[in-house]
Structure formats: C-alpha cells, structure tokens
Design a protein around this motif. Structure first.
Motif, short mmCIF file in Angstrom:
data_model
loop_
_atom_site.label_atom_id
_atom_site.label_comp_id
_atom_site.label_asym_id
_atom_site.label_seq_id
_atom_site.Cartn_x
_atom_site.Cartn_y
_atom_site.Cartn_z
N ARG B 161 0.85 -1.19 0.00
CA ARG B 161 0.00 0.00 0.00
C ARG B 161 0.89 1.25 0.00
NH1 ARG B 161 -5.35 1.49 0.86
NH2 ARG B 161 -5.62 3.38 2.09
N ILE B 162 0.56 2.19 -0.86
CA ILE B 162 1.36 3.41 -0.97
C ILE B 162 0.45 4.61 -0.74
CG2 ILE B 162 2.87 4.79 -2.46
CD1 ILE B 162 3.64 2.20 -3.91
N GLU B 163 0.68 5.32 0.37
CA GLU B 163 -0.17 6.46 0.71
C GLU B 163 0.59 7.76 0.43
OE1 GLU B 163 -1.64 5.82 4.66
OE2 GLU B 163 -2.82 4.08 3.99
N VAL B 164 -0.05 8.60 -0.36
CA VAL B 164 0.62 9.83 -0.78
C VAL B 164 -0.21 11.02 -0.32
CG1 VAL B 164 1.66 11.08 -2.72
CG2 VAL B 164 1.41 8.58 -2.84
N ASP B 165 0.39 11.83 0.52
CA ASP B 165 -0.28 13.05 0.97
C ASP B 165 0.58 14.26 0.61
OD1 ASP B 165 -2.66 11.97 2.45
OD2 ASP B 165 -1.06 10.84 3.44
N GLY B 166 0.10 15.43 0.98
CA GLY B 166 0.86 16.65 0.70
C GLY B 166 0.51 17.24 -0.66
N GLU B 167 1.07 18.41 -0.92
CA GLU B 167 0.77 19.14 -2.15
C GLU B 167 1.92 19.00 -3.15
OE1 GLU B 167 -1.91 21.10 -2.77
OE2 GLU B 167 -2.86 20.97 -0.78
N PHE B 168 1.60 18.75 -4.38
CA PHE B 168 2.63 18.73 -5.43
C PHE B 168 3.11 20.14 -5.72
CE2 PHE B 168 0.65 14.62 -6.34
CZ PHE B 168 1.78 13.85 -6.62
N HIS B 169 4.40 20.30 -5.96
CA HIS B 169 4.92 21.59 -6.43
C HIS B 169 4.47 21.82 -7.86
CE1 HIS B 169 7.65 22.23 -3.03
NE2 HIS B 169 7.88 20.92 -3.07
N GLU B 170 4.56 23.07 -8.29
CA GLU B 170 4.23 23.38 -9.67
C GLU B 170 5.12 22.55 -10.60
OE1 GLU B 170 4.94 27.39 -10.94
OE2 GLU B 170 3.52 27.21 -12.61
N TRP B 171 4.59 22.07 -11.69
CA TRP B 171 5.28 21.29 -12.72
C TRP B 171 5.56 19.85 -12.30
CZ3 TRP B 171 4.40 23.77 -16.88
CH2 TRP B 171 4.53 25.17 -16.93
N ILE B 172 5.18 19.45 -11.11
CA ILE B 172 5.42 18.06 -10.69
C ILE B 172 4.11 17.30 -10.87
CG2 ILE B 172 6.15 16.54 -8.80
CD1 ILE B 172 8.34 18.46 -9.76
N SER B 173 4.20 16.11 -11.45
CA SER B 173 2.99 15.37 -11.82
C SER B 173 3.05 13.92 -11.36
CB SER B 173 2.84 15.41 -13.34
OG SER B 173 3.90 14.65 -13.91
N ALA B 174 1.98 13.20 -11.72
CA ALA B 174 1.90 11.76 -11.40
C ALA B 174 3.11 11.00 -11.94
CB ALA B 174 0.61 11.18 -11.99
N LYS B 175 3.61 11.40 -13.10
CA LYS B 175 4.76 10.72 -13.69
C LYS B 175 5.98 10.82 -12.78
CE LYS B 175 6.86 8.74 -17.29
NZ LYS B 175 6.54 9.20 -18.62
#
Ligand code: SF4
Lengths: 172, 412
Positions: B161-175
């Motif tokens: 299980r991989i839990e991802v929280d927090g805000e992405f920086h600009e220009w950072i994506s799912a890839k």
C-alpha cells in the motif's frame, strides 16, 4: 506424444546478469513475426547476438534476478524455445515471462544459486520436481524451487495448447 | 480479518468467501483485451480445436502497435485478425482510425468497470486498476486459453500500500511520483504483488493521472495496481505486506528522470548535468492524454523547438486527438515545430514513426528505456513527465519547465 521429461541433461550456453528484459531477449521491432519458428532468429539479437550462434538444442540459459522483465511479449519465451533452449534457470523471473515459458512448454527454473554455480560450457542435470541441480562438470549440487504440480502438468503435456487440446478432445 | 482490493476481487471472481495471498484460484474473466498480437492468440486458439470463443461480447481487440500498417507483414496480420473478428462475431473491435492505444481506448470507451477481472495481452494492462479493476497482462498462448474457457488461474498476490499526501509543487505530476517510487522500490520491487495507491494527493488527481500510476506500476513488476474508486475498496483491517508513506511536497522537490537503460535508474533533474537532446517524444499509454498535451502546449506556447531537437507528439487516441485539435493544443504544438503522429504506440516500442539512430538521446514521456527500445542499441532514452519533455524540446537539452516558462526567460 510421450510426456516431456522431468529430469533434464544439458550444457550451459550463457550466464547472464540481473533484469534481462524482454527487449533484450527479443527486440520489439520483430513483434510482427507470428511464425513461432522464425522468432528464434532474433533471440538476444541486439545485446548478445553470440548466444543465438552458440546455443545447441537442449542447452540451458542461466541468469540472475528478474529474468524476462518488461513486456508481455510471448516471443521472448517462444524465441528461446524454438532456438532449442532446454530450460532457463534464474534467481527469479518476472511473472508474465514465467507464465509464458511454462505455457509454451519451456521449463523456467527458479534457482538463486545457479548464477554463481554455473559457467558457460558446464554440464548440468536438473531435477524439475525434486528441486535440485547437479553441476556435473564441477560436481556440485545446489537447490532449485520444485515446480508446482500445475506447471508440471503443463510442461509434461508440452505446454498449454497441447494440454487444452487433449482436454477438449476428451470432452468431445 | 479484512481483504485487500486484489483479494476481494479475486475472491468474488473465483466464487469464494475469502482468499489469502499465495493461494491459487481459478477466476472468471470479465474482459479480455488484445492488440495486434490477437494474431498470435488466434493461431494458438485454432490449435486448441474449440470452434467458438467463450463469449464474443467480452473480447475487445484494438489495433495500436503498428497503425496504419507500416509493412506488408503487418498488413497481412491486420487482415487475418479482421477476418477472425468477423467470423467469431467479436463485439468490440477498434480498427485503424477508430481507436488508438489499447489502454486508452479500453478506458475511454467505458469497457472497464470497478471490481472486474481484466486480462490483456499487453503488460501495461495494469492501467485499468485506475478504475478499480484487477487488471493484468498475460501472454498470447494464455489468452488463447481464456478465449476458449473464459477462466484463468491466478496466484493471489500480497499487496503493497502506498499512501501519498501533501501538495505537489508546480510542474510536478503523477509521472514524477511514480518514477520516484520505482526508483525507491526497484524494477522488481513489486514483482508478483498488487499495489494500492491512496492518500489525499492521489484522491485529488484526475483519472488520467491515476492511470499513469497504475500503468507504470508494471515497471516495478506489479501484477495489478489500484487507485481509489467509490464503488469498491479494501476492507478495513486488510493486511498489507508493507505500507509506504510519501509526502508529495517534501519528497518530490523537482522533476524525476529515469536514466538509461532501466526504469529504476531514477534521478532528480538537477542531478543530471547538461544533456543535449535530439528527440523528444510526447505520447504512449502512459502520457499521451489530453492533460499531457495541454501541459506541453502551455510550455511551448510562443516558443520554438530547438534546432537540434525534434518533438514528436502522439495523441493516445482518436478522441484525444480531436479534443486536442478543438482546444487548440495541436495548433500550439505545431506552431512551435512539433510533428503530430497518428494515434497509436508510435515510436514507444521502436517499430516505426520516430526511431533513434546510434548516439542519439531522447527525452520521452513513455514508460520504458531499455537498450534498443526506441531504435539503435546505442541510443539513450530518458523517461520524464510531459512538462519536462516539452521544456527539453524547447531548450534542446534536458530542462526544467520552470527554466523555460519563468518570466525572465520568456521576455529575454
Ligand atoms: S504505448 Fe508503448 S507501452 Fe503503451 S501499449 Fe503501446 S507500445 Fe506498449
């Protein structure tokens, strides 16, 4: 057709490293070849073309971890089989390659020690159900995971297609 | 004790109350997808000697790897599959000009439903876990067995299980996120296992972005990968092999790049020095969707592709192509000097439409950078997000979109 043997004798033709991917085993550019025998011509073509030349019928290919990672392309297993490989021994296999190999009747043997205990030219005796490999050249025996009964059934039939053919012929 | 999503779906499909990891089950298949390799499946199917496929309404065939046919050999294959489709009455067939990349078409045409067992003769079939399906790749011979019987055996996978929280920086994506994870776990890190993604950062993602995660999970060996859907989820108290926590803001300060020749050879962009680039590829079942073309158009708008570089854009499907045309993204990309290929796999698998010569470097939004994957065995493929691909096309070298789009640069 008699059942395929469960004890294999043969020679190590190549010892490869980790993460040998399906593009290395069989390049994507030849995926439109659907004649199975023809795929053998392109086995390891880009990275290890000498394997294709050296491989004699019944020879074994040995590798370290995660052999066959990458694409689902069955040609990776088909090319090995039709080039005459008797089995592939690896520390571990990527799951689609493993299924493809067994389905095609190519023994895929999980043996973490094979990589360090085999050199090209060594003679091996592999007991597929007993779970051991005898390196005859160096007279050492090391373990291999015994094949599960489902895989044995498929290998003995010569692969999934002959297995299903028998099954459906029996029903008809 | 609760079940993970993979366990739940396999239990239902095999008619059991519950299943546990490593048990072998025989599951009913809900959907069976093939692309051009339907020709191999067809041949094996004929050998079995069963006259009709088990259920023509559950088989989908989509041409994508070599469309339109680039050679007589492929044309012959296509023809044989068309004849088979007609003879068997296969309900869902997407020919040249009617579909696009198999995974995109299967998703956008609504074939996949939560809780289904989906098998495809393509490794990136894991993509459909973004819709809550247990979806996995199989070989052509195995698919012939599915066409004959409608069932397949599975070893029930354990789940990471991989839990991802927090805000992405600009220009950072799912890839960037999934490359980061593959870099941490390695190319065999999820071998034989299922992966469940969840967390506030995942729940804010578009479906297209979630498909990127499920798609690339294959590159760490995953058998299936899931992002959350409202209809079905893991039980409370499900048992996981391991749980990873990622903070998008803290862990992903900059774009992630998978360097040759392995998808887990991942470095943050700033760790790579100046890297002149000859080809940039924007497309594939990973990153050829509308949001990917949109971000690329935003980066190149009013700018030009560097003279040293060519930018190849391949919309993932006919529908994506038309939407991108209507919304002006293609216009913007072409004005910058991009070439637009027809929807399909394009150069991703190294068969046509953008092959690399020896010594050439490509920055690509696709999913594999193996030796010789896109052409010469002496070429180099760097995997990156669509924004980085577009920025690198403009810069002529591997570049951060920020460097291209910051006001100082654009007004210089
Ligand atoms: S786009 Fe590439 S990875 Fe995706 S299905 Fe096509 S060849 Fe495979």
């Amino acid at each position: 057709m008699p059942d395929a043997p469960l004890i294999l004798h043969g020679r190590v033709c190549a010892v490869l490293g980790e993460n040998i991917d399906t593009d290395i085993i069989y390049p994507g550019r030849y995926l439109n070849i659907t004649d199975r025998a023809q795929t053998a011509e392109h086995l390891f073509e880009l990275a290890y073309p000498s394997i294709r030349r050296d491989l004699q019928p019944g020879d074994f290919v040995v590798a370290s971890k995660n052999f066959g990672c990458g694409s689902s392309r069955e040609q990776a297993a088909t090319a090995l089989k039709f080039a005459g490989a008797g089995a592939v021994l690896a520390a571990s296999f990527a799951r689609i390659f493993y299924r493809n190999a067994i389905n095609l009747g190519l023994p895929a043997v999980v043996s973490p020690q094979a990589f360090s205990h085999c050199a090209p030219g060594d003679e091996l005796e592999i007991d597929l159900t007993g779970g051991s490999v005898h390196n005859v050249t160096h007279n050492i025996v090391f373990p291999a995971a015994p094949l599960d009964p489902r895989a044995v059934e498929l290998l003995q039939a010569g692969g999934l297609i002959p297995y299903l053919k028998r099954k459906h012929a029996g029903v008809a | 004790m609760g079940m993970t999503l993979a366990e739940k779906i396999l239990a239902r499909a095999s008619g059991r109350a519950r299943v546990s990891p490593h048990e072998i089950v025989v599951a009913n298949v809900d959907l069976a997808m093939s692309h051009e390799n339907a020709d191999l499946v067809r041949k094996s199917f004929a050998e079995i000697g069963v006259p009709r496929v088990w259920d023509p309404s559950k088989i989908v065939i989509i041409f994508d790897h070599r469309i339109p046919a680039e050679s007589e050999k492929t044309a012959t294959t296509h023809k044989a599959v068309r004849e088979f489709v007609a003879a068997q009455g296969i309900a869902h067939f997407y020919d040249v000009g009617r579909g696009g990349i198999c995974h995109q078409v299967l998703a956008e045409r609504g074939h996949v439903k939560p809780g289904m067992v989906v098998v495809g003769t393509d490794s990136h079939t894991t993509t459909h876990g973004a819709f809550g399906a247990f979806a996995t790749g199989i070989g052509a011979t195995e698919m012939a067995g599915v066409w004959a019987e409608g069932t397949l055996w599975f070893k029930v996978p354990s789940t990471i299980r991989i839990e991802v929280d927090g805000e992405f920086h600009e220009w950072i994506s799912a890839k960037d996120l999934i490359l980061y994870i593959i870099g941490k776990l390695g190319v065999a890190g999820a071998d034989y296992r299922a992966v469940e993604f969840d967390g506030s950062a995942i729940r804010r993602m578009t479906i297209a972005s979630r498909m990127v995660l499920a798609n690339l999970s294959m590159e760490m060996g995953a058998k299936a990968a899931f992002t959350p859907v409202p209809e079905i989820g893991p039980d409370p108290g499900a048992v996981y092999e391991r749980v990873l926590h990622i903070d998008a803001g803290r862990d992903l300060a900059e774009p992630q790049i998978a360097c040759p020749h392995s998808v887990d050879h991942v470095k943050p962009l700033s760790a790579l020095g100046a890297l002149p680039v000859h080809q940039c590829v924007l497309g594939s079942c990973t990153n050829g969707r509308l949001e990917d073309l949109e971000v690329a158009a935003r980066v190149v708008a009013g700018r030009s592709v560097h003279p040293r570089t060519r930018l190849i854009v391949i919309p993932a499907s006919q529908l994506v192509y038309r939407d991108a045309m209507r919304l002006g993204y293609l216009e913007t990309l072409m004005a910058a000097g991009a070439i637009i290929n027809p929807p399909g796999c394009g150069p991703c698998v190294g068969v046509h439409q953008g092959i690399l010569a020896a010594g050439e470097v490509c920055v690509s939004s696709t999913n594999r950078n193996f030796i010789g994957r896109m052409g010469s065995k002496d070429s180099f493929v760097y995997l990156a997000s669509p924004a980085v691909v577009a920025a690198s096309a403009v810069a002529g070298e591997l570049a951060h979109p920020q460097a291209i789009c910051s006001p100082e640069v654009s007004h210089a």
